[in-house]
Design a protein around this motif. Structure first.
Motif, PDB file in Angstrom:
ATOM      1  N   GLY A 162       0.807  -1.225   0.000  1.00  0.00           N
ATOM      2  CA  GLY A 162       0.000   0.000   0.000  1.00  0.00           C
ATOM      3  C   GLY A 162       0.828   1.257   0.000  1.00  0.00           C
ATOM      4  N   HIS A 163       2.127   1.134   0.286  1.00  0.00           N
ATOM      5  CA  HIS A 163       2.979   2.333   0.248  1.00  0.00           C
ATOM      6  C   HIS A 163       3.762   2.350  -1.070  1.00  0.00           C
ATOM      7  N   ALA A 164       4.611   3.368  -1.230  1.00  0.00           N
ATOM      8  CA  ALA A 164       5.369   3.507  -2.475  1.00  0.00           C
ATOM      9  C   ALA A 164       6.601   2.601  -2.480  1.00  0.00           C
ATOM     10  N   ARG A 203      10.940  10.211   0.750  1.00  0.00           N
ATOM     11  CA  ARG A 203      10.297  11.250  -0.052  1.00  0.00           C
ATOM     12  C   ARG A 203       8.812  10.935  -0.275  1.00  0.00           C
ATOM     13  N   ALA A 204       8.488   9.626  -0.371  1.00  0.00           N
ATOM     14  CA  ALA A 204       7.086   9.246  -0.603  1.00  0.00           C
ATOM     15  C   ALA A 204       6.234   9.517   0.634  1.00  0.00           C
ATOM     16  N   SER A 205       6.886   9.646   1.794  1.00  0.00           N
ATOM     17  CA  SER A 205       6.134   9.917   3.019  1.00  0.00           C
ATOM     18  C   SER A 205       5.318  11.208   2.895  1.00  0.00           C
ATOM     19  N   ALA A 206       4.145  11.196   3.500  1.00  0.00           N
ATOM     20  CA  ALA A 206       3.263  12.372   3.414  1.00  0.00           C
ATOM     21  C   ALA A 206       3.757  13.536   4.266  1.00  0.00           C
ATOM     22  N   ARG A 207       4.906  13.382   4.889  1.00  0.00           N
ATOM     23  CA  ARG A 207       5.533  14.541   5.536  1.00  0.00           C
ATOM     24  C   ARG A 207       5.663  15.685   4.521  1.00  0.00           C
ATOM     25  N   ILE A 215      -2.604  14.033  -3.752  1.00  0.00           N
ATOM     26  CA  ILE A 215      -2.341  13.881  -2.312  1.00  0.00           C
ATOM     27  C   ILE A 215      -2.181  12.390  -2.007  1.00  0.00           C
ATOM     28  N   PRO A 216      -1.102  11.994  -1.330  1.00  0.00           N
ATOM     29  CA  PRO A 216      -0.904  10.581  -1.035  1.00  0.00           C
ATOM     30  C   PRO A 216      -2.132   9.972  -0.346  1.00  0.00           C
ATOM     31  N   ALA A 217      -2.493   8.780  -0.778  1.00  0.00           N
ATOM     32  CA  ALA A 217      -3.585   7.986  -0.199  1.00  0.00           C
ATOM     33  C   ALA A 217      -4.990   8.417  -0.619  1.00  0.00           C
ATOM     34  N   ILE A 218      -5.112   9.459  -1.438  1.00  0.00           N
ATOM     35  CA  ILE A 218      -6.438   9.837  -1.945  1.00  0.00           C
ATOM     36  C   ILE A 218      -6.741   8.976  -3.169  1.00  0.00           C
ATOM     37  N   LYS A 219      -7.823   8.220  -3.105  1.00  0.00           N
ATOM     38  CA  LYS A 219      -8.122   7.239  -4.151  1.00  0.00           C
ATOM     39  C   LYS A 219      -9.405   7.544  -4.903  1.00  0.00           C
ATOM     40  N   GLY A 220     -10.171   8.527  -4.478  1.00  0.00           N
ATOM     41  CA  GLY A 220     -11.388   8.878  -5.201  1.00  0.00           C
ATOM     42  C   GLY A 220     -11.716  10.339  -4.994  1.00  0.00           C
ATOM     43  N   MET A 240     -10.076   8.781   1.159  1.00  0.00           N
ATOM     44  CA  MET A 240      -8.706   8.430   1.525  1.00  0.00           C
ATOM     45  C   MET A 240      -8.678   6.960   1.949  1.00  0.00           C
ATOM     46  N   LYS A 241      -7.714   6.217   1.437  1.00  0.00           N
ATOM     47  CA  LYS A 241      -7.594   4.803   1.837  1.00  0.00           C
ATOM     48  C   LYS A 241      -6.962   4.737   3.234  1.00  0.00           C
ATOM     49  N   PRO A 242      -7.023   3.590   3.910  1.00  0.00           N
ATOM     50  CA  PRO A 242      -6.362   3.482   5.219  1.00  0.00           C
ATOM     51  C   PRO A 242      -4.845   3.629   5.077  1.00  0.00           C
ATOM     52  N   ILE A 243      -4.224   4.103   6.132  1.00  0.00           N
ATOM     53  CA  ILE A 243      -2.762   4.271   6.186  1.00  0.00           C
ATOM     54  C   ILE A 243      -2.081   2.916   5.920  1.00  0.00           C
ATOM     55  N   PRO A 244      -1.087   2.880   5.028  1.00  0.00           N
ATOM     56  CA  PRO A 244      -0.441   1.587   4.716  1.00  0.00           C
ATOM     57  C   PRO A 244       0.407   0.990   5.848  1.00  0.00           C
ATOM     58  N   THR A 245       1.061   1.813   6.665  1.00  0.00           N
ATOM     59  CA  THR A 245       1.921   1.237   7.713  1.00  0.00           C
ATOM     60  C   THR A 245       1.041   0.671   8.821  1.00  0.00           C
ATOM     61  N   LEU A 246       1.178  -0.630   9.059  1.00  0.00           N
ATOM     62  CA  LEU A 246       0.339  -1.292  10.059  1.00  0.00           C
ATOM     63  C   LEU A 246       1.209  -1.806  11.188  1.00  0.00           C
ATOM     64  N   ARG A 261       7.322   4.674  12.497  1.00  0.00           N
ATOM     65  CA  ARG A 261       6.412   5.450  13.344  1.00  0.00           C
ATOM     66  C   ARG A 261       5.307   5.970  12.425  1.00  0.00           C
ATOM     67  N   SER A 262       4.060   5.788  12.801  1.00  0.00           N
ATOM     68  CA  SER A 262       3.014   6.028  11.802  1.00  0.00           C
ATOM     69  C   SER A 262       1.704   6.515  12.405  1.00  0.00           C
ATOM     70  N   ASP A 263       0.910   7.144  11.548  1.00  0.00           N
ATOM     71  CA  ASP A 263      -0.453   7.511  11.918  1.00  0.00           C
ATOM     72  C   ASP A 263      -1.351   6.285  11.831  1.00  0.00           C
ATOM     73  N   VAL A 264      -2.443   6.306  12.615  1.00  0.00           N
ATOM     74  CA  VAL A 264      -3.486   5.281  12.472  1.00  0.00           C
ATOM     75  C   VAL A 264      -4.524   5.776  11.462  1.00  0.00           C
TER      76      VAL A 264
HETATM   77  C1  LIG Z   1      -1.621  13.740   5.861  1.00  0.00           C
HETATM   78  C2  LIG Z   1      -1.199  12.346   5.539  1.00  0.00           C
HETATM   79  C3  LIG Z   1      -0.547  11.586   6.500  1.00  0.00           C
HETATM   80  C4  LIG Z   1      -0.146  10.277   6.216  1.00  0.00           C
HETATM   81  N1  LIG Z   1       0.500   9.568   7.197  1.00  0.00           N
HETATM   82  C5  LIG Z   1       0.925   8.314   6.912  1.00  0.00           C
HETATM   83  C6  LIG Z   1       1.618   7.547   7.909  1.00  0.00           C
HETATM   84  O1  LIG Z   1       1.863   7.996   9.031  1.00  0.00           O
HETATM   85  N2  LIG Z   1       2.019   6.291   7.572  1.00  0.00           N
HETATM   86  C7  LIG Z   1       1.785   5.752   6.334  1.00  0.00           C
HETATM   87  O2  LIG Z   1       2.143   4.622   6.080  1.00  0.00           O
HETATM   88  N3  LIG Z   1       1.119   6.452   5.385  1.00  0.00           N
HETATM   89  C8  LIG Z   1       0.700   7.715   5.631  1.00  0.00           C
HETATM   90  N4  LIG Z   1       0.010   8.418   4.666  1.00  0.00           N
HETATM   91  C9  LIG Z   1      -0.327   7.761   3.404  1.00  0.00           C
HETATM   92  C10 LIG Z   1       0.875   7.505   2.512  1.00  0.00           C
HETATM   93  O3  LIG Z   1       1.654   8.682   2.369  1.00  0.00           O
HETATM   94  C11 LIG Z   1       0.456   6.989   1.128  1.00  0.00           C
HETATM   95  O4  LIG Z   1      -0.436   5.947   1.270  1.00  0.00           O
HETATM   96  C12 LIG Z   1       1.679   6.536   0.354  1.00  0.00           C
HETATM   97  O5  LIG Z   1       2.466   7.667   0.016  1.00  0.00           O
HETATM   98  C13 LIG Z   1       1.368   5.753  -0.909  1.00  0.00           C
HETATM   99  O6  LIG Z   1       0.662   6.537  -1.825  1.00  0.00           O
HETATM  100  P1  LIG Z   1      -0.794   6.099  -2.325  1.00  0.00           P
HETATM  101  O7  LIG Z   1      -1.549   5.713  -1.108  1.00  0.00           O
HETATM  102  O8  LIG Z   1      -1.351   7.304  -2.996  1.00  0.00           O
HETATM  103  O9  LIG Z   1      -0.634   4.920  -3.240  1.00  0.00           O
HETATM  104  C14 LIG Z   1      -0.407   9.726   4.927  1.00  0.00           C
HETATM  105  C15 LIG Z   1      -1.064  10.492   3.970  1.00  0.00           C
HETATM  106  C16 LIG Z   1      -1.472  11.787   4.258  1.00  0.00           C
HETATM  107  C17 LIG Z   1      -2.177  12.592   3.201  1.00  0.00           C
END
Ligand SMILES: Cc1cc2nc3c(=O)[nH]c(=O)nc-3n(C[C@H](O)[C@H](O)[C@H](O)COP(=O)(O)O)c2cc1C
Length: 383
Positions: free
Chosen positions: A106-108, A127-131, A246-251, A306-312, A333-336
């Motif tokens: 689910g992540h990059a 870099r792929a992190s949503a930071r 925006i990362p994780a936006i799917k629709g 937004m899909k669920p956060i990939p880091t579990l 370290r990750s968001d829920v």
């Molecule tokens: C504000 C925000 C915070 C995010 N925080 C996390 C996080 O803590 N851990 C994580 O795995 N993904 C997090 N994501 C989601 C990933 O960045 C994202 O799923 C990943 O870059 C892969 O891209 P995709 O989901 O568009 O395929 C966050 C996304 C956003 C918009």
């Protein structure tokens, strides 16, 4: 107006450069910091949010509180960078123990290492992190400030987290943004807010993560922005692309979106009426403020999934890229749940698209020029 960003999640800093900014836009660091704080907060964010207090430094393009028509450079320091020097230093040798070799579904991670031929997933995930979206929020604050000068307000609120949803969405014209920001999940209904927080608590306890839905809207938008004549002018396409970036936006939906597909036309399209003194009025806004690729004068209403956060914390199966043997996916370290934060990022994206569309229509050089052209256009509208 457009932006680029640079910077890694645990690098020294994030950078945004906003170019094509008209002169005369009020800008101060405190206003940008307020949006940065709105992005950082929210029930369900990870431990990092307790460490980082984002603060922007404006490096260029602003004199005495106003833009001067040159690119605006913005820097946000990563406060804990010095803890990561053995992993993220610009020179020297990396610490081999810090390598990441178990890509997270689910992540990059996997597609990224395949793309660039890296043997350390960290080259990708940093870099792929949503930071990175903190830099977008800073850039978007410039666009928001320009829009405010032109009478436009951008708002957002969360309508769903996992299985808990707001049944009736408020009209964005009536949304009190500070009340929304007062909710830990940025949801306008107190009862639903509490249920959403309980949903996040349960997911956290289970090692799970959650996605959801938010609305981002612009109120006070003039009709005719965007265009119907060329594919690249269509504002719905531009907004869709920006929000999907925006990362994780799917629709993404504009107005009633997918729900429109199952209704007859008379229950989808918004009647056109005329009222003496008010001019043309639309009794409904199912189109979400956009018809034919242009704003129609109603609030622009965009809904995003937004899909669920990939880091579990209870990771899914992955493979170790060194051995190709099965392993648990990496845990950072990750968001829920980050739906409330993603909605703030979407404000920045929507603001950037609309600011650019206003510049297309009313000039790019200064706020004064844009205001004058806007007033002339408004005076020509039917009353
Ligand atoms: C504000 C925000 C915070 C995010 N925080 C996390 C996080 O803590 N851990 C994580 O795995 N993904 C997090 N994501 C989601 C990933 O960045 C994202 O799923 C990943 O870059 C892969 O891209 P995709 O989901 O568009 O395929 C966050 C996304 C956003 C918009």
């Amino acid at each position: 107006m457009r932006y680029v960003t640079a910077g890694e999640s645990h690098g020294r800093a994030l950078v945004a450069i906003v170019s094509d900014v008209p002169a005369g836009v009020p800008l101060d660091a405190a206003a940008i910091d307020r949006d940065l704080a709105r992005r950082q907060h929210g029930y369900g964010r990870g431990g990092r949010m307790a460490i980082e207090r984002d603060a922007v430094q404006i490096l260029s393009g602003v004199r005495f509180g106003r833009t001067i028509g040159s690119p605006v450079a913005l820097v946000i320091a990563n406060r804990d960078w010095d803890q990561w020097l053995d992993v993220m230093a610009v020179s020297g040798e990396p610490n081999p123990r810090a390598r990441v070799t178990a890509p997270r579904p689910g992540h990059a991670d996997l597609a990224g290492v395949l793309r660039i031929g890296a043997d350390d997933v960290r080259d990708v995930l940093e870099r792929a992190s949503a930071r990175e979206t903190a830099a977008r929020v800073a850039a978007g604050a410039v666009a928001k400030s320009l829009l405010a000068e032109l009478g436009v307000r951008v708002v957002s609120f969360v309508t769903r987290i996992g299985g808990v949803a707001l049944e009736t969405e408020p009209d964005p014209r009536e949304v009190d943004q500070s009340a929304v920001d007062g909710s830990p999940v940025r949801c306008p209904d107190e009862g639903v807010s509490a249920a959403m927080q309980a949903e996040i608590d349960a997911a956290r306890a289970d090692g799970e993560s959650l996605g959801g839905v938010f609305v981002v809207a612009a109120v006070g938008v003039v009709p005719g922005l965007g265009g119907y004549a060329e594919a690249g002018q269509r504002l719905d396409a531009r907004i869709g692309s920006a929000i999907l970036s925006i990362p994780a936006i799917k629709g993404v939906e504009i107005g009633d979106g997918f729900a429109s597909a199952s209704r007859p036309g008379s229950a989808v399209h918004d009647s056109i009426l005329y009222e003496e003194g008010r001019g043309i009025v639309r009794p409904t806004n199912r189109a979400g403020g956009i018809e034919g690729g242009m704003t129609n004068g109603e609030p622009v209403v965009v809904r995003a999934a937004m899909k669920p956060i990939p880091t579990l914390m209870r990771p899914l199966p992955s493979v170790d890229l060194d051995t190709m043997k099965p392993v648990d996916a990496a845990k950072e370290r990750s968001d829920v749940c980050a739906v409330p934060a993603a909605a703030v990022v979407a404000e920045a994206e929507l603001a950037m698209v609309l600011a650019d569309a206003y510049q297309d229509a009313f000039g790019r050089r200064s706020v004064a020029e844009m205001r004058e052209a806007l007033e002339r256009f408004r005076d020509g509208l039917p009353r």
